[in-house]
Design an enzyme around this catalytic site. Structure first.
Site, PDB file in Angstrom:
ATOM      1  N   THR A 188       0.850  -1.175  -0.082  1.00 30.90           N
ATOM      2  CA  THR A 188       0.002   0.222  -0.060  1.00 30.90           C
ATOM      3  C   THR A 188       0.719   1.326  -0.003  1.00 30.90           C
ATOM      4  O   THR A 188       1.759   1.309   0.700  1.00 30.90           O
ATOM      5  CB  THR A 188      -0.922  -0.173   1.320  1.00 30.90           C
ATOM      6  N   SER A 194      -6.211   0.203  -2.850  1.00 26.67           N
ATOM      7  CA  SER A 194      -6.588  -1.050  -3.556  1.00 26.67           C
ATOM      8  C   SER A 194      -6.018  -1.133  -5.492  1.00 26.67           C
ATOM      9  O   SER A 194      -6.142  -2.058  -6.001  1.00 26.67           O
ATOM     10  CB  SER A 194      -8.314  -0.912  -3.876  1.00 26.67           C
ATOM     11  N   GLY A 227       2.414  -2.371   8.357  1.00 28.07           N
ATOM     12  CA  GLY A 227       2.637  -3.080   9.920  1.00 28.07           C
ATOM     13  C   GLY A 227       4.036  -3.714  10.010  1.00 28.07           C
ATOM     14  O   GLY A 227       4.704  -4.399   9.205  1.00 28.07           O
ATOM     15  N   ARG A 359     -27.626 -12.542  33.848  1.00 29.48           N
ATOM     16  CA  ARG A 359     -27.895 -11.312  34.302  1.00 29.48           C
ATOM     17  C   ARG A 359     -29.327 -11.161  34.005  1.00 29.48           C
ATOM     18  O   ARG A 359     -29.808 -11.264  32.945  1.00 29.48           O
ATOM     19  CB  ARG A 359     -27.279 -10.271  33.224  1.00 29.48           C
ATOM     20  N   GLY A 443     -23.928  -1.110  30.011  1.00 22.16           N
ATOM     21  CA  GLY A 443     -22.495  -0.249  30.433  1.00 22.16           C
ATOM     22  C   GLY A 443     -21.440  -1.387  30.566  1.00 22.16           C
ATOM     23  O   GLY A 443     -20.280  -0.953  30.195  1.00 22.16           O
ATOM     24  N   THR A 464     -11.384  -2.489   5.509  1.00 25.49           N
ATOM     25  CA  THR A 464     -10.407  -1.977   4.513  1.00 25.49           C
ATOM     26  C   THR A 464      -9.198  -2.608   4.416  1.00 25.49           C
ATOM     27  O   THR A 464      -8.473  -2.226   3.212  1.00 25.49           O
ATOM     28  CB  THR A 464     -10.394  -0.366   4.856  1.00 25.49           C
ATOM     29  N   GLU A 466      -6.134  -5.467   3.498  1.00 28.64           N
ATOM     30  CA  GLU A 466      -6.195  -6.760   2.679  1.00 28.64           C
ATOM     31  C   GLU A 466      -7.272  -6.715   1.671  1.00 28.64           C
ATOM     32  O   GLU A 466      -8.061  -7.831   1.446  1.00 28.64           O
ATOM     33  CB  GLU A 466      -6.277  -8.020   3.686  1.00 28.64           C
ATOM     34  N   ASP A 468     -10.283  -3.410   0.322  1.00 30.22           N
ATOM     35  CA  ASP A 468     -11.457  -2.677   0.835  1.00 30.22           C
ATOM     36  C   ASP A 468     -12.739  -3.586   0.579  1.00 30.22           C
ATOM     37  O   ASP A 468     -12.765  -3.919  -0.799  1.00 30.22           O
ATOM     38  CB  ASP A 468     -11.520  -1.432   0.050  1.00 30.22           C
TER      39      ASP A 468
END
Length: 684
Positions: A188, A194, A227, A359, A443, A464, A466, A468
């Protein structure tokens, strides 16, 4: 009747409704337990109902021969406190990054992933099973591992030659950026994501030194959001291979970024992207190259070679096909991303469902409070996502088998398009799932200690990167149009005859007044009915899209403009096609489950997902006269009833995912006395 008497009658009805127990739909009397919490008034909670459902059967059906390996991997992770989620709870930005990198090094030292590199080409299903164990720790950790092993090493495996593997794979097993290899994947760019064909980074060949010169000619050529960039010492870099004045398009190269002292190589500039919305344990960076020289041997040359004297050659003569083969290397990584998104769904749903069955909230006047899972709103927000997680898991496994064993030159584009479409559908579904899980936990779901907020932030990028999602769905639609064109290319008359023949069959068998009026459970639960609906919708959308595009182009509209004007139609076609494929694979997988009671529950889960798709597209079916109003209303009612039927198996359905409490790290799900204190149970 006067308005006053009408109002009185309405008030009486509302009082009756409020007094009615919300558990009257339970078939067997003992499906709720009275629970006393520290002396407070009695409340109730959902009790697991087996109905012959055996979670172990589903677990072994999912992981098969890899069950022991998966459990061993989890034990390795549990044995070392560095993988405990609590160790990252209050870390600062740099400390979290350092922890994430250390986790990667530790996993490699333990050899948990020793054979994982070669699973990319040998056994993707095994890779998915073990990958889910790593995903349980944290998605920053899993993402760094994926960038190194599946993008960097995967490129070497799928695009390189034996000498590349011999030199780099032993180094890559260490994840060591000083004495081994810690890799990143630089495709990229700031100006192009893309649109890989338009990448600007150059790799010019210098005959005099037998080297490629890697260079970023503009600021838009900067490798963006890479990355591992702040730690990697090697990168697979996509750059335009240029010999003299001939541009051969993007190719992959191995480029060294740092020396053994972690100093940047001359000509390499890397800057930090900084904090992000999520995945802040991943060190994303921006890479620029200024005439960086690399040996000719660093070209990953499986599909194209350059001789010492600068002669470019490839067995694939067509530029488009050669580019497609190069980009195909991303397909296994897209499956890994898809697997990661499914893992996130499973984690989120495990937290939300474990919380929702214990709960309690509200109840009839003077009566017991009831568990959240008793409410149809809870059932309709969580259980369809459980169904989707199973359907996607089965489909991904089948696609992996198809990619490894059944891919041929004739069907490879279709297989790759299916993987792209599944990645898009799953990643969007994962975000919806995590949002619903967060909301269903109130919450508590917003608390970072219960993990849902981290998951939601980390998964956002999945839609988005690998590929979009919107672009990937266009790839699916283009493949369908290509198949449609080939059908008519056999002969216009023959192709049209085949289409009209199928349309006639549909009109006779599926759109006649008798079938349109059918709304019995037997009919609505028939998988043939589900498949026929989706097949009809896909066929109609495809035919109409082809006509719209052809009409515009014939009238003088440029093809790009015509495509742009039809994009909403295009994306719907692709979405429906992938949903239909998932539906078929889901049912086929459930039909093979070797246990009658388990298969019955899983069949209900399949039906919940399949009918949910028909409900999703009900307005389209009504508009085209394929479903009647009565039938659509019956589908909606049946979807709600399936949720009621499945609620007592909600906990059973998440058990086959085998997520240990120690790796779940969510107090609302793992602590039996969370909020309510010690629980004293008495059977009703």
């Amino acid at each position: 009747m006067s308005s006053r008497s009408s109002l009185t009658r309405l008030q009486q009805l509302l009082q009756q409704l409020m007094a009615a127990s919300p558990t009257t739909g339970i078939q067997d009397g003992g499906q709720l337990e009275v629970v006393e919490c520290n002396g407070r008034s009695p409340s109730r909670r959902v009790v697991k109902q087996q109905d012959g459902f055996d979670p172990e059967v589903v677990y072994h059906y999912l992981v098969g021969e890899f069950a022991q390996e998966v459990e061993d991997a989890k034990k390795e992770l549990l044995a070392d406190p560095i993988f405990n989620y609590s160790s990252q709870a209050n870390l600062g930005f740099e400390a979290f990054r350092a922890l994430t990198h250390k986790r990667c090094l530790t996993v490699c030292e333990k050899q948990v992933t020793e054979e994982t590199i070669f699973d990319i080409s040998n056994n993707l299903v095994r890779l998915f099973c073990k990958g889910e164990a790593l995903n349980l720790v944290d998605f920053s950790f899993a993402t760094k591992m994926a960038v190194h092993f599946f993008l960097f090493c995967g490129s070497l495996l799928l695009l390189g030659n034996d000498s590349h593997l011999k030199e780099y794979i032993p180094l890559a097993k260490t994840f060591d950026n000083r004495n081994g290899a810690c890799g990143c994947f630089a495709m990229t760019e700031k100006g192009h994501g893309s649109n890989v064909r338009a990448l600007e980074t150059e790799a010019r060949y210098d005959r005099s030194t037998e080297e490629f010169v890697i260079h970023s000619p503009t600021s838009n050529a900067a490798k963006w959001f890479i990355g591992n960039a702040m730690n990697a010492n090697f990168s697979v870099v996509f750059a335009r291979l240029i010999i003299d004045d001939t541009d051969h398009g993007p190719h992959a190269f191995i480029v060294r970024l740092r020396d053994s002292n972690l100093n940047l190589v001359h000509g390499v500039e890397i800057t930090d992207c900084g904090a992000k919305m999520g995945l802040n344990g991943v060190d994303n960076g921006v890479i620029m190259f200024s005439n960086v020289r690399i040996p000719r041997a660093n070209l990953l040359d499986r599909f194209a070679k350059v001789s010492a004297d600068g002669v470019y050659s490839s067995e694939i003569k067509n530029d488009g096909k050669r580019f497609f083969k190069t980009i195909e290397a991303l397909t296994p990584t897209r499956m890994i991303v898809t697997c990661g998104a499914i893992s996130a769904m499973k984690i989120g749903l495990t937290v939300a469902i474990k919380y929702s069955v214990k709960r309690v909230q509200f109840g009839p006047p003077g009566g017991c409070e009831v568990p959240l899972m008793e409410y149809t709103t809870h059932q309709s927000r969580l259980l369809p996502h459980v169904a989707a997680a199973y359907g996607f898991t089965f489909t991904l496994r089948d696609f992996a088998e198809m990619y490894m064993n059944d891919k041929t030159p004739e069907n490879e584009r279709e297989v790759i398009a299916l993987v792209a479409g599944l990645k898009a559908l799953v990643c969007w579904e994962a975000l919806d799932t995590l949002q619903h899980c967060r909301e269903c936990c109130g919450g508590q779901g917003y608390m970072s200690s219960n993990r849902l907020s981290w998951l939601r932030q980390d998964l956002d990028i999945f839609v988005t990167y690998e590929g979009d999602n919107t672009v990937l769905l266009q790839q699916v639609a283009k493949d369908l149009l290509d198949q449609y064109r080939k059908q008519f290319a056999q002969g216009m008359f023959t192709g049209m005859l085949a289409f009209l023949s199928q349309s006639t069959i549909t009109a006779v068998k599926e759109k006649n007044p008798y079938v349109l009026s059918l709304h019995s459970d037997e009919h609505l639960l028939d998988p043939n009915f589900h498949s026929n609906c989706m097949a009809y919708m896909q066929r109609k959308l495809l035919h109409n899209l082809a006509r719209r595009l052809q009409g515009r182009i014939k009238s003088g509209t440029p093809p790009f403009t015509a495509w742009n004007e039809c994009l909403r139609h295009t994306l719907l076609l692709a979405r429906v096609h992938v949903q239909r494929i998932v539906m078929d694979h889901f049912f086929q997988a459930v039909a093979k489950i070797p246990h009658a009671g388990t298969q019955t529950v899983m069949r209900d889960l399949y039906s919940l997902w399949a009918l949910g798709r028909l409900e999703e597209h009900s307005s389209w079916f009504l508009e085209h006269g394929y479903l009647s109003k009565v039938k659509v209303a019956a589908i909606r009612t049946l979807v709600l009833r399936l949720g009621v039927d499945l609620k007592h198996n909600a906990e059973n359905l998440i058990e086959p995912w085998k997520i240990p409490d120690e790796l779940l790290y969510a107090p609302i799900a793992t602590q039996a006395d969370f909020q309510t204190g010690k629980i004293h149970v008495a059977r009703l």
